[in-house]
Design an enzyme around this catalytic site. Structure first.
Site, short mmCIF file in Angstrom:
data_model
loop_
_atom_site.label_atom_id
_atom_site.label_comp_id
_atom_site.label_asym_id
_atom_site.label_seq_id
_atom_site.Cartn_x
_atom_site.Cartn_y
_atom_site.Cartn_z
N SER A 150 46.98 24.71 35.27
CA SER A 150 45.54 24.50 35.23
C SER A 150 44.90 25.76 34.68
CB SER A 150 45.00 24.22 36.63
OG SER A 150 43.58 24.25 36.65
N TYR A 166 44.67 26.98 45.48
CA TYR A 166 44.95 26.22 44.25
C TYR A 166 45.08 27.16 43.05
CZ TYR A 166 44.45 22.72 40.56
OH TYR A 166 44.65 21.93 39.45
#
Length: 262
Positions: A150, A166
């Site tokens: 990501s 995350y």
């Protein structure tokens, strides 16, 4: 004889395992690989979701099977790998996509939530890659591993988005990709990462409604990702068109990371 571009991107006769493949980005990647000719094994935790996703792929003419598995559990990971190899004979392409996120201020982030995110997003990728490589790719001296990272792994988040676990996990995925690509190049296994930006399927309905337009405005292209935007890069990494690319990551984010310097 040099192959044509169509031949280089052709995946006919290849097999692919896609985790987290029943919806969102995982299903988009499964479509990309299947549309190029690969036989697809879908996996996620919920059988009902897999039945629905498999029906969608079959309606597109894609050869697909599915196995329900929880990639946060080592026993499930090993069973998934073994059963996929049993059914398909081998795995040519592994897409590590199953993941978790957790939003909380760093000072109050629950440790158990940190462990959950890191376990699925990093440890799960490692265990499945290790098992598939050891029992299929390394003996055959061939393989493609695609890790979903990501742009969150490239730095911090905009104000108001507090996702320390995350971001940390996706940064780990990027360097995991580099290190594994270096180590397994000797076996003709390529390992690369896709770093999506903001896609509707990655946002909660509330976040999409409240901040979707704002997030889109941060991208030079002025929009969020759509249901096609990951397909091209996935196919490049999975096919012989990308056979000399390994240990790399590329952002698919409408230019967000170019603005922020990621």
């Amino acid at each position: 004889m040099t192959r044509t571009i169509q031949q280089l991107f052709d995946l006919k006769g290849k097999t692919a395992l896609v985790t987290g493949g029943s919806r969102g980005l995982g299903l988009q990647l499964a479509h990309a690989l299947g549309e190029a000719g690969a036989r697809i094994m879908l996996s996620s935790r919920k059988a009902d979701d897999l039945v629905e996703a498999a029906a969608e792929l079959k309606s597109a003419g894609i050869d697909v099977d599915w196995i329900a598995a929880d990639c946060s559990k080592e026993a499930d990971i090993r069973a998934l790998a073994d059963e996929t190899i049993k059914r398909f004979g081998h795995v040519d392409i592994l897409v590590n996509n199953a993941g978790a996120s957790w939003g909380a201020p760093a000072e109050d982030h629950p440790v158990e939530a940190w462990d959950k995110v890191m376990n699925l997003n990093v440890r799960g990728y490692f265990l499945l890659s290790q098992h598939i490589a050891k029992h299929s790719m390394i003996p055959r001296k061939s393989g493609r591993i695609i890790n979903l990272a990501s742009i969150a792994g490239l730095g911090g988040n905009p104000p108001g988005m507090q996702m320390i676990a995350y971001n940390t996990s996706k940064g780990a995925v990027i360097n995991f990709t580099r290190a594994l690509g270096c180590e397994w190049g000797q076996y003709n296994i390529t390992v690369n990462a896709i770093c999506p930006g903001f896609f509707p399927s990655k946002l909660t309905a509330a976040t999409l409604a409240e901040k979707g337009d704002e997030l889109a405005s941060h991208a030079p292209l002025g929009r969020l990702g759509d249901d096609e935007d990951l397909k091209g890069l996935c196919l490049l990494y999975a096919s012989d068109a990308g056979k000399h690319i390994t240990g790399q990551w590329l952002a698919v984010d409408g230019g967000v990371s170019a603005v922020t310097g990621g």
